[in-house]
Design a protein around this motif. Structure first.
Motif, mmCIF file in Angstrom:
data_model
loop_
_atom_site.group_PDB
_atom_site.id
_atom_site.type_symbol
_atom_site.label_atom_id
_atom_site.label_comp_id
_atom_site.label_asym_id
_atom_site.label_seq_id
_atom_site.Cartn_x
_atom_site.Cartn_y
_atom_site.Cartn_z
ATOM 1 N N ASN A 52 8.447 -20.849 4.851
ATOM 2 C CA ASN A 52 9.454 -20.770 3.806
ATOM 3 C C ASN A 52 8.848 -20.811 2.420
ATOM 4 O O ASN A 52 9.349 -20.168 1.502
ATOM 5 C CB ASN A 52 10.474 -21.904 3.956
ATOM 6 N N PHE A 69 10.026 -17.841 0.258
ATOM 7 C CA PHE A 69 11.000 -18.112 -0.796
ATOM 8 C C PHE A 69 10.359 -18.696 -2.054
ATOM 9 O O PHE A 69 10.865 -18.524 -3.146
ATOM 10 C CB PHE A 69 12.080 -19.073 -0.295
ATOM 11 N N SER A 74 16.618 -19.306 9.879
ATOM 12 C CA SER A 74 16.587 -19.479 8.424
ATOM 13 C C SER A 74 16.644 -18.121 7.723
ATOM 14 O O SER A 74 17.166 -18.011 6.616
ATOM 15 C CB SER A 74 15.380 -20.300 7.976
ATOM 16 N N GLU A 97 20.282 -17.017 7.872
ATOM 17 C CA GLU A 97 21.031 -17.726 6.833
ATOM 18 C C GLU A 97 20.742 -17.149 5.457
ATOM 19 O O GLU A 97 21.627 -17.051 4.610
ATOM 20 C CB GLU A 97 20.697 -19.225 6.858
ATOM 21 N N ALA A 98 19.475 -16.773 5.240
ATOM 22 C CA ALA A 98 19.092 -16.227 3.936
ATOM 23 C C ALA A 98 19.782 -14.883 3.694
ATOM 24 O O ALA A 98 20.132 -14.544 2.563
ATOM 25 C CB ALA A 98 17.580 -16.078 3.845
ATOM 26 N N SER A 100 23.579 -15.846 3.024
ATOM 27 C CA SER A 100 23.860 -16.460 1.727
ATOM 28 C C SER A 100 23.429 -15.570 0.566
ATOM 29 O O SER A 100 23.728 -15.858 -0.581
ATOM 30 C CB SER A 100 23.124 -17.800 1.631
ATOM 31 N N GLU A 112 20.437 -15.248 -0.397
ATOM 32 C CA GLU A 112 19.229 -15.821 -1.004
ATOM 33 C C GLU A 112 18.080 -14.818 -0.983
ATOM 34 O O GLU A 112 17.220 -14.802 -1.862
ATOM 35 C CB GLU A 112 18.832 -17.083 -0.249
ATOM 36 N N HIS A 153 17.210 -12.761 -3.976
ATOM 37 C CA HIS A 153 16.488 -13.289 -5.138
ATOM 38 C C HIS A 153 15.004 -13.042 -5.054
ATOM 39 O O HIS A 153 14.275 -13.233 -6.018
ATOM 40 C CB HIS A 153 16.748 -14.795 -5.271
ATOM 41 N N VAL A 198 13.558 -26.115 -4.910
ATOM 42 C CA VAL A 198 14.690 -25.596 -4.157
ATOM 43 C C VAL A 198 14.447 -25.678 -2.664
ATOM 44 O O VAL A 198 15.368 -25.578 -1.880
ATOM 45 C CB VAL A 198 15.025 -24.129 -4.507
#
Lengths: 354, 478, 271
Positions: free
Chosen positions: C101, C105, C241, C244-245, C248, C250, C253, C266
């Motif tokens: 992650n 991210f 994950s 989910e990303a 959402s 995410e 980004h 974060v």
């Protein structure tokens, strides 16, 4: 000074009281058969169990294109005819099934309800197989028990943790949350012709006694099979270098997806545990019985088809053995080494300096 | 963009992926990994050349053949551990005495004096100096020197690469108990300090085996309990045998208790893996890294920071409030008696059933932060309870005596017998972990359930063992 | 005691430009992630760069939580994040998730992959997985001294060409190769060196086809996503994950053009 009562008890009596107390504790806390375990079993709602089992069974009939009636429901759920017809009436009143001249069919609501139960069942089977040390023969029964009182949320959390599995350990597809399910693939082994080869994609887990025998024989989803010959009432096939002869009834419990492009493997694998000190071999694969974290860990350490592995050192007690793979010595227990397949090299004299 | 529409599209991507996954089959994850390895091995073939033999590696292999050999493997290991313990116990004596001379014999009276000179109220001085300060000083002087020796030595063995070989050799024993070979390490670490042992269980990557190692770590007799064992064994076991072999007998008794701890650790591991932790997944892997010469200075520095100071700090944080509590229970009176005396009188009958006494029970309850202060607390409470005069330093003030004979006479005056001594030794092995360890277990497992189990399981075991010892003793002795 | 005193053998020209910041990491210009297998000397490299003293045990899986430190090189401030040592990023342990992650991210400007030169093949497994996620990486070929003792010779230029990233041989315990490493990190961070990371070639056409299908859909939804193929593969593996990303948003980004400097706080996963 007054002597407290507790000190007046004779040591012998005291010992007996102590032992009784210990027995009482064991009886309360013993897993599975203890008082606490029994109390938790009482919570299961029998009516819900029958409803859900009936739905599951009806869906299974639909998926396999067979027709079922009150009679077969009674047989499958192991209840008497009277109970079965009351169950069917309830299901009809709930709008989950329709009955048309004996033949029972699921309504759309009924279908999505049964898919939900099936999803819960298969996700838990997958969990039991991958993340616990439960024996293969118990996965199905334990999931059958669990599916009736676990919540959908728990199941979804579990599925997310395991990476949203799409197949259960028997090779059955797991329905999605929205109730999608792919159409059945492959064909039963008893319909294969001599000379055909394929991969086992499904082993039927009911009835249990046939499933257990298949597991004991060492058959598993993902195994390559090659049909040698078919004569009346007998089908003979090879898998992992062994020959099996089954009756069509037995063979029908195995579903096989045909392979056309791959030549069937005829050589029998040796096991890593059979390697003697200083001997080197090529890894052929990891047995499907080695699942979940255990399997991933082995692959991370370089136990993948094609890598070379050599037995290097024995621990002082003989087990585990240190194997050299990709430049690192890894201690592997005998029990695991028996789940790793190897191909022995032809010439086998390997020196410690390679 | 319309948010609803976006959400729909995202779900479409996910559902498309799901549909494709049916086709990719069951062994998809395996194939993905295999393809990475295939590329890796192709690149490695292109860029790596092995010229001649692997010098250092064949050396490693030669060492390994000795270290893991059938005949030499185990003896070598025991010699190594024995040397570490001997260095720790022998080496800690002198600095411990110095610290205690300074912090307790010198600074404590000075502080008391200073408090008196600024006319601090007696109860405030008692709480702060006799309670908080004294228990902190005690923990530092008894705990710091052995840890400052034990941890660096252990870390050196670790950096050298020897410890993984110990785990490799010991694995078959632990496998039979349903545990991981690396538990041998967290267990040996536990002989230094259980809190550090619990942290050391991190090297076990399989969750079930790690939990077993954490729960059973308390059965390793830690540094804080060795002095209690030695003292009690000398007083009670040494006195029932002829004087010539007194030393040997009491040393034997201490070793027996430590070995009993190892046996309990294995039996409880086995029990857990067959009951509460049954069915939990387990994955075994053990890498044997190459031997590397340790860098001594850096090792000493980092093990001091990472382990010694860390554990000591946690112990001090817990010791200070406990010191206050100890002082308070001995000094707050309800009616004629202090809280401590009330508790001792009330609990004595029950404690006697287990062959212990009210003083021991109370001492183990209020001295939970560190096993090091159990004996001083017991002495203080015994003097308080039996009204001995001319002994000790006042109610609520922990103390220890230089002479074993004096300690023995206090304990005998408190009604202690050989049976009490034996049971105290057993109970000192089998009781709840100290609060530092309990807190560490909570930090490591992140679970109240396992923390509670690790706390109460040893107490139950300890009470059961003491109970049966006592009652059988009574039967035999009539 | 300055750790640089021991560095007799390293090139002198850059010594003056390195200031170790320890834990002082305000206003950083670049974020550097350090990844690698357990027991490769990753923590030693980290300590050399930041002047911190993380414990570096000869014991697989030593660094359990994430450590951070900083340094200044050629007047730029770098923050270094030492990720837990893992064998892979595809399994499901917490360590691997933390490492994975962060690289995905956290968008580090450079990911330094520390590998053990004596077991390159094994270490390349993780390296290739990292190169699937990020474009900007440096390979630190550590333990070269041990490799020499074992008579292993590594052709760094071929390796660099194959992987598409700079390859720096080093012996962190002797502080050799650290300046070259600092230099390479700078070149990748500032874009002087443009990486062309290796992508897995041995996949079957069936898998490639599946990946392409999902990747096309992702491309439409999240334009500018630098590693669509990898994200597609993760979706096909059911990685929660990543799912989910996607859900959402995410994932949106993550942007190829703008990286680094996001607040790493974060990341809620804490080992």
């Amino acid at each position: 000074m007054k002597i407290p009562f507790i000190l007046e008890i004779q040591p012998g009596a005291m010992l007996i009281i102590g032992l009784l107390l210990m027995l009482l504790m064991f009886w309360i806390f013993w897993p599975k058969r203890g008082l606490l375990a029994l109390l938790s079993k009482l919570k299961i709602n029998n009516q819900r169990v029958h409803l859900e089992d009936a739905l599951k069974f009806l869906f299974d009939c639909e998926y396999k294109n067979t027709i079922c009636n009150v009679n077969s429901i009674a047989g499958n759920l192991n209840i008497n005819m009277e109970q079965a017809s009351r169950l069917v009436e309830r299901l009809i009143s709930m709008g989950l099934i329709t009955m048309n001249d004996e033949a029972i069919r699921l309504t759309d609501t009924g279908r999505s309800n049964s898919l939900r139960v099936i999803r819960v069942h298969r996700v838990w089977e997958k969990y039991l197989a991958d993340e616990t040390s439960m024996a293969p023969a118990d996965w199905h029964n334990e999931a059958d028990r669990l599916e009736h009182f676990v919540t959908v949320e728990d199941t979804e959390k579990l599925a997310a943790q395991m990476g949203h599995p799409v197949y259960d350990p028997h090779g059955d597809p797991i329905p999605t949350i929205d109730g999608e399910l792919p159409s059945p693939k492959g064909k039963p082994l008893n319909q294969m012709k001599a000379g055909e080869s394929g991969v086992i994609i499904h082993i039927e887990d009911e009835p249990k006694y046939i499933y257990e025998q298949l597991v004991v024989q060492g058959l598993y989803p993902g195994m390559q099979v090659y049909v040698i010959h078919v004569i009346e009432n007998k089908i003979t096939f090879a898998a992992n270098g062994e020959e099996y002869t089954f009756t069509p009834l037995f063979a029908a419990h195995l579903t096989v997806e045909l392979l056309s492009d791959k030549a069937p493997e005829k050589q029998k694998h040796d096991l890593l545990s059979s390697l003697s000190m200083g001997e080197e071999a090529e890894i052929a694969g990891i047995s499907p019985h080695c699942r979940g974290q255990q399997r991933r860990r082995l692959m991370d350490l370089g136990i993948v088809p094609g890598s070379l592995i050599a037995a290097e050192i024995k621990s002082a007690s003989g087990d585990p053995v240190g194997y050299r793979v990709m430049g690192t010595t890894i201690g592997i227990r005998k029990q695991q080494a028996e789940q790793i397949f190897i191909h022995r090299k032809k010439e086998n004299h390997y020196e410690s300096n390679e | 963009m319309d948010p609803l529409n976006t959400d729909l599209k995202k779900e479409q991507i996910l559902s498309a992926a799901n549909t494709i996954r049916w086709d990719l089959g069951m062994d998809f994850h395996d194939t993905v990994i295999e393809s990475i390895y295939e590329d890796a091995s192709r690149i490695a073939r292109k860029s790596v050349k092995q010229k001649g033999d692997k010098g250092a590696y064949s050396m490693d292999l030669k060492i390994d053949r000795i270290v893991t050999s059938k005949w030499l493997g185990f003896p070598l290991m025991f010699v190594m551990l024995a040397v570490v313990f001997w260095l720790t116990i022998a080496g800690a004596n002198y600095p411990s005495a110095m610290l205690s001379a300074f912090l307790i014999d010198y600074l404590h009276p000075v502080l008391n004096h200073a408090a008196a000179s600024i006319q601090m109220p007696w109860w405030l001085a008692g709480v702060l100096i006799d309670g908080a300060y004294l228990s902190m000083a005690w923990v530092i002087s008894v705990m710091l020197p052995p840890m400052a020796i034990f941890f660096p030595l252990f870390t050196l063995l670790e950096d050298l690469g020897y410890l993984p070989r110990v785990a490799f050799n010991m694995d078959s024993l632990f496998r039979k108990a349903g545990a991981h070979g690396k538990q041998a390490l967290s267990m040996s670490m536990g002989f230094g300090c259980n809190a550090a042992g619990v942290i050391a269980a991190r090297v076990i990557d399989s969750p079930r085996e790690r939990l077993i190692a954490i729960i059973t770590n308390n059965f390793s007799l830690c540094n804080g309990r060795w002095p209690t064992q030695i003292l009690i064994a000398t007083i009670f076991i040494g006195s029932v045998v002829p004087a010539q072999i007194a030393g040997l007998a009491s040393a034997g008794a201490v070793v027996f208790v430590a070995v009993l701890g190892i046996v309990f650790s294995l039996v409880v591991s086995w029990g857990l893996s067959k009951s509460v932790l049954r069915g939990e997944a387990s994955a075994f892997s053990l890498e044997l890294p190459p031997y590397r010469p340790p860098r001594i200075l850096q090792t000493i520095y980092t093990s001091m920071i990472d382990r010694t100071i860390f554990v000591l700090w946690r112990a001090i944080v817990f010791a200070i409030p406990a010191g206050i509590v100890i002082w308070l229970v001995a000094n707050i009176h309800i009616g004629d008696l202090s809280i401590a005396q009330h508790f001792i009188d009330w609990s004595n009958p029950f404690a006697l059933v287990f062959g212990l006494n009210g003083v021991i029970l109370l001492a183990y309850i209020i001295a939970i932060p560190a096993n090091e202060i159990v004996i001083p607390t017991i002495l203080m409470l015994t003097v308080l309870n039996s009204g001995l005069s001319g002994m000790g330093a006042g109610s609520g003030v922990m103390f220890e005596l230089d002479s074993t004979a004096d300690t023995a006479s206090i304990l005998h005056a408190g009604g202690w017998t050989l049976l009490t001594g034996v049971n105290l030794m057993l109970f000192s092995l089998l009781h709840n972990p100290c609060s530092t360890t309990i807190y560490t277990i909570y930090k490591e497992t992140n679970s109240v359930k396992w923390t509670v189990i690790s706390t109460f399981l040893p107490i139950l075991l300890g009470l059961a063992v003491c109970f049966f010892t006592t009652q059988i003793w009574f039967m035999i002795m009539g | 005691m300055s750790p640089m005193n021991n560095c007799e053998t390293c090139p002198v020209h850059n010594k003056a430009n390195l200031i170790k910041l320890g834990l002082n990491m305000e206003q950083v210009d670049f974020v550097v992630a350090m990844a690698g297998n357990p027991n490769t000397g990753k923590s030693t490299v980290f300590n050399n760069l930041t002047g911190l003293r993380q414990h570096t045990g000869n014991w697989p899986g030593k660094t359990v939580s994430r450590a951070e430190g900083g340094y200044v090189y050629n007047e730029k401030r770098y923050k270094v994040v030492d990720l837990p040592g893992t064998y892979s990023l595809l399994s499901t342990s917490t360590d691997e998730e933390v490492a994975r992650n962060f690289i995905l991210f956290g968008q580090p400007d450079v990911t330094v992959i520390v590998v053990d030169a004596t077991r390159l093949e094994r270490n390349l497994n993780l390296t290739l997985q990292i190169l699937e996620i990020t474009d900007r990486a440096v390979l630190c070929l550590n333990l070269m001294d041990e490799a020499q003792r074992n008579n292993i010779e590594i052709d760094e230029r071929t390796l660099s060409k194959e992987l598409g990233i700079p390859v720096i041989p080093s012996a962190a315990r002797r502080k050799q190769g650290m300046n070259e490493l600092l230099n390479a990190i700078e070149e990748v961070a500032t874009g002087k060196f443009v990486c062309r990371p290796h992508r897995i070639k041995s996949r079957s056409s069936k898998i490639n086809h599946a990946i392409a299908e999902i990747a096309a859909k992702l491309e439409a939804q999240f334009p500018g996503l630098p590693n669509t193929n990898w994200v597609a593969l993760r979706l096909l593996e059911g990685d929660n994950s990543i799912i989910e990303a996607v859900r959402s948003g995410e994932l949106g980004h993550i942007n190829a053009s703008e990286s680094g400097k996001i607040n790493t706080g974060v990341l809620t996963i804490d080992a």
